[in-house]
Motif scaffolding. Sequence first.
Motif, PDB file in Angstrom:
ATOM      1  N   UNK A 135       0.980  -1.064   0.090  1.00  0.00           N
ATOM      2  CA  UNK A 135      -0.091  -0.076  -0.017  1.00  0.00           C
ATOM      3  C   UNK A 135       0.983   1.197  -0.002  1.00  0.00           C
ATOM      4  N   UNK A 136       0.598   2.033  -0.923  1.00  0.00           N
ATOM      5  CA  UNK A 136       1.395   3.485  -0.929  1.00  0.00           C
ATOM      6  C   UNK A 136       1.265   4.319   0.220  1.00  0.00           C
ATOM      7  N   UNK A 137       2.323   4.551   0.751  1.00  0.00           N
ATOM      8  CA  UNK A 137       2.223   5.478   1.927  1.00  0.00           C
ATOM      9  C   UNK A 137       1.728   6.626   1.897  1.00  0.00           C
ATOM     10  N   UNK A 138       2.027   7.311   0.776  1.00  0.00           N
ATOM     11  CA  UNK A 138       1.346   8.930   0.565  1.00  0.00           C
ATOM     12  C   UNK A 138      -0.125   8.899   0.183  1.00  0.00           C
ATOM     13  N   UNK A 139      -0.652   7.895  -0.482  1.00  0.00           N
ATOM     14  CA  UNK A 139      -1.967   7.855  -0.698  1.00  0.00           C
ATOM     15  C   UNK A 139      -2.906   7.034  -0.305  1.00  0.00           C
ATOM     16  N   UNK A 140      -2.297   6.087   0.134  1.00  0.00           N
ATOM     17  CA  UNK A 140      -3.076   4.817   0.938  1.00  0.00           C
ATOM     18  C   UNK A 140      -3.776   3.996  -0.053  1.00  0.00           C
ATOM     19  N   UNK A 141      -3.314   4.152  -1.259  1.00  0.00           N
ATOM     20  CA  UNK A 141      -3.877   3.089  -2.363  1.00  0.00           C
ATOM     21  C   UNK A 141      -2.990   2.064  -2.725  1.00  0.00           C
ATOM     22  N   UNK A 142      -3.685   1.029  -3.070  1.00  0.00           N
ATOM     23  CA  UNK A 142      -2.847  -0.381  -3.514  1.00  0.00           C
ATOM     24  C   UNK A 142      -2.065  -0.088  -4.536  1.00  0.00           C
ATOM     25  N   UNK A 143      -0.817  -0.870  -4.484  1.00  0.00           N
ATOM     26  CA  UNK A 143       0.237  -0.679  -5.584  1.00  0.00           C
ATOM     27  C   UNK A 143       0.145  -1.763  -6.525  1.00  0.00           C
ATOM     28  N   UNK A 144       0.160  -1.700  -7.633  1.00  0.00           N
ATOM     29  CA  UNK A 144       0.272  -2.542  -8.874  1.00  0.00           C
ATOM     30  C   UNK A 144       1.445  -2.317  -9.659  1.00  0.00           C
ATOM     31  N   UNK A 145       2.017  -3.293 -10.332  1.00  0.00           N
ATOM     32  CA  UNK A 145       3.183  -2.862 -11.040  1.00  0.00           C
ATOM     33  C   UNK A 145       2.871  -3.545 -12.558  1.00  0.00           C
ATOM     34  N   UNK A 146       3.503  -2.980 -13.376  1.00  0.00           N
ATOM     35  CA  UNK A 146       3.497  -3.546 -14.868  1.00  0.00           C
ATOM     36  C   UNK A 146       4.796  -3.160 -15.418  1.00  0.00           C
ATOM     37  N   UNK A 147       5.242  -3.951 -16.531  1.00  0.00           N
ATOM     38  CA  UNK A 147       6.625  -3.646 -17.083  1.00  0.00           C
ATOM     39  C   UNK A 147       6.211  -3.042 -18.338  1.00  0.00           C
ATOM     40  N   UNK A 148       6.932  -1.943 -18.813  1.00  0.00           N
ATOM     41  CA  UNK A 148       6.803  -1.163 -19.852  1.00  0.00           C
ATOM     42  C   UNK A 148       8.277  -1.114 -20.673  1.00  0.00           C
ATOM     43  N   UNK A 149       8.101  -0.739 -21.978  1.00  0.00           N
ATOM     44  CA  UNK A 149       9.337  -0.682 -22.837  1.00  0.00           C
ATOM     45  C   UNK A 149       9.067   0.696 -23.378  1.00  0.00           C
ATOM     46  N   UNK A 150      10.159   1.494 -23.423  1.00  0.00           N
ATOM     47  CA  UNK A 150      10.010   2.857 -23.918  1.00  0.00           C
ATOM     48  C   UNK A 150      10.809   3.043 -25.105  1.00  0.00           C
ATOM     49  N   UNK A 151      10.055   3.121 -26.354  1.00  0.00           N
ATOM     50  CA  UNK A 151      11.034   3.066 -27.671  1.00  0.00           C
ATOM     51  C   UNK A 151      11.739   4.154 -27.657  1.00  0.00           C
ATOM     52  N   UNK A 152      11.584   5.382 -26.825  1.00  0.00           N
ATOM     53  CA  UNK A 152      12.373   6.414 -27.208  1.00  0.00           C
ATOM     54  C   UNK A 152      13.927   6.110 -26.370  1.00  0.00           C
ATOM     55  N   UNK A 153      14.182   5.512 -25.462  1.00  0.00           N
ATOM     56  CA  UNK A 153      15.249   5.325 -24.870  1.00  0.00           C
ATOM     57  C   UNK A 153      16.375   4.448 -25.570  1.00  0.00           C
ATOM     58  N   UNK A 154      17.370   5.353 -25.722  1.00  0.00           N
ATOM     59  CA  UNK A 154      18.477   4.713 -26.532  1.00  0.00           C
ATOM     60  C   UNK A 154      19.355   3.547 -25.961  1.00  0.00           C
ATOM     61  N   UNK A 155      19.434   3.477 -24.766  1.00  0.00           N
ATOM     62  CA  UNK A 155      20.210   2.670 -23.801  1.00  0.00           C
ATOM     63  C   UNK A 155      19.169   1.100 -23.974  1.00  0.00           C
ATOM     64  N   UNK A 156      19.972   0.219 -24.423  1.00  0.00           N
ATOM     65  CA  UNK A 156      18.853  -1.152 -24.467  1.00  0.00           C
ATOM     66  C   UNK A 156      18.964  -1.558 -23.088  1.00  0.00           C
ATOM     67  N   UNK A 157      19.630  -1.495 -22.168  1.00  0.00           N
ATOM     68  CA  UNK A 157      19.633  -1.788 -20.920  1.00  0.00           C
ATOM     69  C   UNK A 157      18.675  -1.177 -19.989  1.00  0.00           C
ATOM     70  N   UNK A 158      18.395   0.058 -20.324  1.00  0.00           N
ATOM     71  CA  UNK A 158      17.288   0.765 -19.881  1.00  0.00           C
ATOM     72  C   UNK A 158      15.838   0.865 -20.304  1.00  0.00           C
ATOM     73  N   UNK A 159      15.723   0.222 -21.465  1.00  0.00           N
ATOM     74  CA  UNK A 159      14.537   0.481 -22.255  1.00  0.00           C
ATOM     75  C   UNK A 159      13.512  -0.115 -21.411  1.00  0.00           C
ATOM     76  N   UNK A 160      13.499  -1.207 -20.877  1.00  0.00           N
ATOM     77  CA  UNK A 160      12.157  -1.891 -20.087  1.00  0.00           C
ATOM     78  C   UNK A 160      12.477  -1.719 -18.782  1.00  0.00           C
TER      79      UNK A 160
END
Length: 154
Positions: free
Chosen positions: A49-74
């Motif tokens: 649970x997020x301490x600042x908002x009190x809401x539940x936390x969910x996670x999602x994996x994303x890829x940024x096509x604009x990121x040039x560094x392959x290790x930092x893309x996802x």
Amino acid sequence: MAISKGYRFPVAFDDAFPQGLVMVGEVMPDTEYQTRDERAAGRPVRQRVDEATGKRQWKVTVTDPHEPNAKRKSFEITLLADVQPVPTTGEVLPGMRPVELEGLTAEPRVAGNGEFKYQSFLFRATGFRAVGKAAGSAPAGGKASGGSAEAKAA
């Protein structure tokens, strides 16, 4: 210090990710670490649970096509909501869909090890919004990406 540690800066989605994001996989609950003893005792897994908002936390994996560094893309983005957020777009490839986030905030942090440290950001959002026409387009004026969670060097 005028800005306290852990401050979350509101940021426009198009400024942070000018070419949009591609969600890989599904939205999953962000669960607390469970020791081997707790698992053996059959204790239930607890969602963070997020301490600042009190809401539940969910996670999602994303890829940024604009990121040039392959290790930092996802990277992972934390979604803060009482119920599991549902993407507004369909899959373009199995397990991959373009997404846009609403209520996006960025928290600066230092990432890396030893002498290879760099500026990164921890991104949080409140949910998904309908993908606009600007998603996937090149940034106007050659503006650099705002970075990626645990990813962008300054």
